[in-house]
Scaffold this active site. Sequence first.
Site, PDB file in Angstrom:
ATOM      1  N   SER A 137       0.871  -1.185   0.000  1.00 49.32           N
ATOM      2  CA  SER A 137       0.000   0.000   0.000  1.00 49.32           C
ATOM      3  C   SER A 137       0.906   1.233   0.000  1.00 49.32           C
ATOM      4  O   SER A 137       2.090   1.145   0.361  1.00 49.32           O
ATOM      5  CB  SER A 137      -0.841  -0.007   1.270  1.00 49.32           C
ATOM      6  OG  SER A 137      -1.513   1.225   1.430  1.00 49.32           O
ATOM      7  N   TYR A 150      -2.223  -0.351  10.423  1.00 46.11           N
ATOM      8  CA  TYR A 150      -2.200  -0.701   9.001  1.00 46.11           C
ATOM      9  C   TYR A 150      -0.828  -0.354   8.409  1.00 46.11           C
ATOM     10  O   TYR A 150      -0.215  -1.168   7.710  1.00 46.11           O
ATOM     11  CB  TYR A 150      -3.316   0.057   8.291  1.00 46.11           C
ATOM     12  CG  TYR A 150      -3.492  -0.299   6.830  1.00 46.11           C
ATOM     13  CD1 TYR A 150      -3.816  -1.586   6.438  1.00 46.11           C
ATOM     14  CD2 TYR A 150      -3.352   0.671   5.834  1.00 46.11           C
ATOM     15  CE1 TYR A 150      -3.999  -1.910   5.097  1.00 46.11           C
ATOM     16  CE2 TYR A 150      -3.535   0.361   4.488  1.00 46.11           C
ATOM     17  CZ  TYR A 150      -3.861  -0.928   4.129  1.00 46.11           C
ATOM     18  OH  TYR A 150      -4.029  -1.247   2.792  1.00 46.11           O
TER      19      TYR A 150
END
Length: 274
Positions: A137, A150
């Site tokens: 990501s 995250y």
Amino acid sequence: MAFITGASSGIGMLTAVSLAAAGCKVIATMRNLEKQSALLELAEQRGVANQITCMALDVTNEQQAAQVVQTVINAEGRIDLLVNNAGFAVGGYVEEVPMEAWRSQLETNFFGVVALTRAVIPHMRKQMSGRIINVSSLSGRFGFPGYAPYAASKFAVEGLSEALRHELLPFGIQVVLVEPGAFKTSIWQKGFEQIHTTEHSPYRKGMEAVLRYSRSAAENAPDPQLVANLVVRIANERAPKLRYPIGNGARSALLGKALLPWKWFERIAQRAMR
Ligand SMILES: NC(=O)c1ccc[n+]([C@@H]2O[C@H](COP(=O)([O-])OP(=O)(O)OC[C@H]3O[C@@H](n4cnc5c(N)ncnc54)[C@H](OP(=O)(O)O)[C@@H]3O)[C@@H](O)[C@H]2O)c1
């Protein structure tokens, strides 16, 4: 033979169908096989359903990961491409996220990748060929406030992939990172439903700003099919690079981080959270 995790929705589902459309046989794994209908419907529409086999796999179950990989090897003899895609996002300020949520974030997004990769490597090594694409990501390059768990999980995937790329190149195996910015999938809604905060949170203002920003990013996010197309392209490239950022402003943000002083980013983020 391609093997993908988290294929019940979003990027994983589209990637499974797109790989099949590009001529691959695909093992599309998901933790709940009752969710396979969306994938199968799409595969039917594109005329590739007979190239896709769905199998149950929760990436946090190391034993199941090893068994599923072995079953595929017994039946097909090889795995040429592993796409570690399964993931979710835990949100909240560090102080307010319970340890259990931290652990569960790392169990799926990081240890899941490790388990699948370790199960597949011996077979790729024997073949002297293979490709492992880890869906990281932009949060694997930037620590956005309100999403530290995250970010930590994706930074871990980035470090793992850098080291692993060096380890496996002599065996003809390429490790690649795909780094999406925001794309329109259910990851956002799932994440919003489990934001960790407290009633009298000292971070309330900041968290509200983070959520406002996230909601608008999710609403305006591009089609995840673009990420699936990129994975197909990487699968067919002769000599893929280590990193492939993709998404609105992803490249310019990375260039900015590489060139500008950290203090500038700090100021921008602090201003945005007011
Ligand atoms: N969309 C974005 O903006 C974006 C941006 C950057 C990176 N990514 C990354 O892209 C990947 C795919 O996410 P997405 O956006 O396509 O979201 P998504 O639609 O929610 O898909 C995530 C997939 O992962 C699966 N999954 C979650 N935990 C699992 C587990 N323990 N075992 C097996 N499968 C599990 C989900 O299964 P269930 O259906 O059972 O929950 C689902 O199939 C993730 O790694 C995510 O971090 C997404």
